[in-house]
Design a protein around this motif. Structure first.
Motif, PDB file in Angstrom:
ATOM      1  N   PRO A   1       5.231   2.784  -8.919  1.00  0.00           N
ATOM      2  CA  PRO A   1       4.899   3.664  -7.782  1.00  0.00           C
ATOM      3  C   PRO A   1       5.886   4.821  -7.632  1.00  0.00           C
ATOM      4  O   PRO A   1       5.475   5.936  -7.283  1.00  0.00           O
ATOM      5  CB  PRO A   1       4.990   2.718  -6.574  1.00  0.00           C
ATOM      6  CG  PRO A   1       4.760   1.371  -7.126  1.00  0.00           C
ATOM      7  CD  PRO A   1       5.375   1.381  -8.495  1.00  0.00           C
TER       8      PRO A   1
ATOM      9  N   SER B   1      -0.023   2.116  -3.934  1.00  0.00           N
ATOM     10  CA  SER B   1       0.737   0.936  -3.510  1.00  0.00           C
ATOM     11  C   SER B   1      -0.189  -0.216  -3.145  1.00  0.00           C
ATOM     12  O   SER B   1       0.084  -1.373  -3.482  1.00  0.00           O
ATOM     13  CB  SER B   1       1.629   1.283  -2.306  1.00  0.00           C
ATOM     14  OG  SER B   1       2.573   2.277  -2.642  1.00  0.00           O
TER      15      SER B   1
ATOM     16  N   VAL C   1       2.406  -4.034   2.917  1.00  0.00           N
ATOM     17  CA  VAL C   1       1.710  -2.773   2.616  1.00  0.00           C
ATOM     18  C   VAL C   1       0.311  -2.803   3.220  1.00  0.00           C
ATOM     19  O   VAL C   1      -0.119  -1.842   3.873  1.00  0.00           O
ATOM     20  CB  VAL C   1       1.635  -2.537   1.084  1.00  0.00           C
ATOM     21  CG1 VAL C   1       0.697  -1.364   0.780  1.00  0.00           C
ATOM     22  CG2 VAL C   1       3.014  -2.253   0.516  1.00  0.00           C
TER      23      VAL C   1
ATOM     24  N   SER D   1       4.350   2.505   1.928  1.00  0.00           N
ATOM     25  CA  SER D   1       4.099   2.533   0.489  1.00  0.00           C
ATOM     26  C   SER D   1       5.258   1.849  -0.235  1.00  0.00           C
ATOM     27  O   SER D   1       6.381   1.807   0.270  1.00  0.00           O
ATOM     28  CB  SER D   1       3.973   3.986  -0.002  1.00  0.00           C
ATOM     29  OG  SER D   1       2.896   4.640   0.647  1.00  0.00           O
ATOM     30  N   LEU D   2       4.990   1.344  -1.427  1.00  0.00           N
ATOM     31  CA  LEU D   2       6.035   0.673  -2.214  1.00  0.00           C
ATOM     32  C   LEU D   2       6.872   1.690  -2.975  1.00  0.00           C
ATOM     33  O   LEU D   2       7.004   1.633  -4.206  1.00  0.00           O
ATOM     34  CB  LEU D   2       5.399  -0.331  -3.186  1.00  0.00           C
ATOM     35  CG  LEU D   2       4.870  -1.625  -2.571  1.00  0.00           C
ATOM     36  CD1 LEU D   2       4.160  -2.459  -3.634  1.00  0.00           C
ATOM     37  CD2 LEU D   2       5.994  -2.424  -1.930  1.00  0.00           C
TER      38      LEU D   2
END
Length: 352
Positions: A143, A159, A292, A303-304
Motif C-alpha cells: 500500500p 487497503s 480498516v 488506510s494501511l
C-alpha cells in the motif's frame, strides 16, 4: 505471588472504577490502571496455561493472543471514533515491534537465564516466518508503494482489498494449523507434554471464563488508561508518536506479554512463541484489516499506509525475529539481541 496478584485485582478494579468516576489525578490513575492490568495479566497467564494443558499449546496460545488483542481492538475502535488514525496506526506498529522484539526477547531472555537452551516447534516457526513475511513485507509495504500517486479514496480501496485478502489467508492459516495439519508437525515438547499428563489448575470452561472476565476488565481499564496519556505524556515529555508506538502498544498487550514470559520461565516455549508470533500475525492479518473495514463507519477512514520509520522498523523486526527463531531453539543472548533492537527503536521513536 498469586495471592499478591489476587489482592491487587480485588483492590485495583474497584479503585479503577471509582477513580475514573471521581476524576482522580491522571498520574495516580495511570499508576493504579497499570498495576491492575499487570495483576489481571497474571490470571490470563494462568488461564492460558490451563487451556494449553487441556487443548494443546497452539489453541492455548491462540486464545491468549485473541483475548489479549481484543483489548487493543477495543482501544483502537475508540481512537478511530475520535479520528485518531495516526495513533491507531502507530499502536499497530508498536504491537508488531512489541510482540516480535519485546515479548519474544523477554521470553527468550528470562527462560534462557534458567535454562541454557530452550526448544520449541521448528515447523511452526518456519510456517510463521512465511506468514510474517507476507503480513508485513508484502501487505504493509505494497500500500505504501502503490499509494504514492493515489487519491485518498483510492488508497482506502486498495487497503480494503488487501485487508479482505489478509483476513481470508489468516482464516486459512488457522484452518491449516488447527484442522487439516493438526498434530502432523508435532514437536518433541508437545509429545512429552502429552506423555506427562500434567494436571491443569482450572478446567477448560473455567479457564475460558477467567480469560473472558479478565479481558473485559482489562478492556475497561485500558480504555480509561488511554485518557491519562495526554497529561502523563506532557509531564514525562512523551510525544504522540512515542505514546502510540510504545506506551499504548505495551499497555494494550500487557496481558499476553506477561503470559508469554511466565510460560518461558516454566520452559513451555511452544506456548510462549505461539503467543508472541501468533499475536503478531493476528494483529497484522486480522486486527489491522478489521480496523480498516470498521473505519467506514466513522468520519475519517483508515488506510494501511504507515510512515517510513514505522515500515522500516516493522520490516527489521520481522527479519530479525525470523533469523533468530527459525532454528527452533533459543537462549538468553538471542533474547538480549531482540531486546536491544527494541530499545534502539524505542529511543528513535522517542526522539522523532
Amino acid at each position: 505471588m498469586n495471592r499478591i496478584f489476587l489482592i491487587l485485582t480485588v483492590v485495583g478494579v474497584p479503585l479503577s472504577v471509582v477513580g475514573s468516576l471521581m476524576h482522580w489525578p491522571s498520574t495516580l490513575l495511570f499508576l493504579i490502571y497499570c498495576l491492575t492490568i499487570i495483576a489481571l495479566a497474571s490470571f490470563m497467564g494462568r488461564a492460558t496455561e490451563s487451556l494449553a494443558i487441556v487443548a494443546g499449546p497452539r489453541i492455548g496460545g491462540l486464545l491468549n493472543a485473541t483475548f489479549g488483542n481484543a483489548v487493543e481492538l477495543i482501544i483502537s475502535i475508540f481512537a478511530l471514533k475520535e479520528g485518531l488514525v495516526a495513533i491507531v496506526l502507530a499502536s499497530l506498529t508498536g504491537s508488531v515491534l512489541g510482540n516480535l522484539l519485546l515479548v519474544a526477547g523477554l521470553s527468550f531472555f528470562v527462560g534462557g537465564i534458567k535454562y541454557k537452551v530452550q526448544k520449541f516447534n521448528v515447523f511452526d516457526a518456519r510456517h510463521n516466518s512465511g506468514l510474517l513475511m507476507f503480513a508485513v513485507l508484502v501487505a504493509f509495504v505494497i500500500p505504501e508503494v502503490f499509494s504514492m500517486n493515489m487519491s485518498e479514496g483510492e488508497r482506502f480501496s486498495l487497503s480494503a482489498g488487501i485487508g479482505i485478502i489478509m483476513i481470508l489467508l489468516y482464516v486459512a492459516a488457522l484452518y491449516f494449523k488447527l484442522v487439516t495439519h493438526r498434530g502432523v508437525y508435532q514437536s518433541k515438547n508437545e509429545q512429552k507434554a502429552h506423555e506427562e499428563h500434567e494436571e491443569p489448575e482450572w478446567s477448560g470452561k473455567m479457564a475460558v471464563l477467567v480469560l473472558l472476565l479478565s479481558t473485559i476488565a482489562v478492556a475497561y481499564i485500558s480504555e480509561n488508561l488511554v485518557h491519562t496519556f495526554d497529561t502523563v505524556g506532557e509531564q514525562f515529555g512523551w510525544s504522540e508518536l512515542f505514546i502510540g508506538v510504545i506506551i499504548v502498544a505495551i499497555v494494550g498487550n500487557a496481558a499476553e506479554h506477561a503470559s508469554a514470559i511466565i510460560m518461558a520461565y516454566k520452559n513451555k516455549m511452544d506456548i510462549a512463541v505461539e503467543i508472541a508470533i501468533g499475536s503478531t500475525l493476528q494483529i497484522a492479518m486480522f486486527v489491522a484489516p478489521i480496523l480498516v473495514l470498521i473505519s467506514v463507519l466513522f468520519e475519517e477512514r483508515m488506510s494501511l499506509v504507515f510512515t517510513l520509520p514505522e515500515l522500516i522498523s516493522m520490516a527489521s523486526a520481522v527479519l530479525l525475529a525470523i533469523v533468530i527463531s527459525n532454528d527452533g531453539d533459543s537462549n538468553w543472548f538471542e533474547g538480549a539481541t531482540l531486546l536491544a533492537a527494541y530499545l534502539i527503536m524505542a529511543i528513535g521513536f522517542f526522539l522523532l
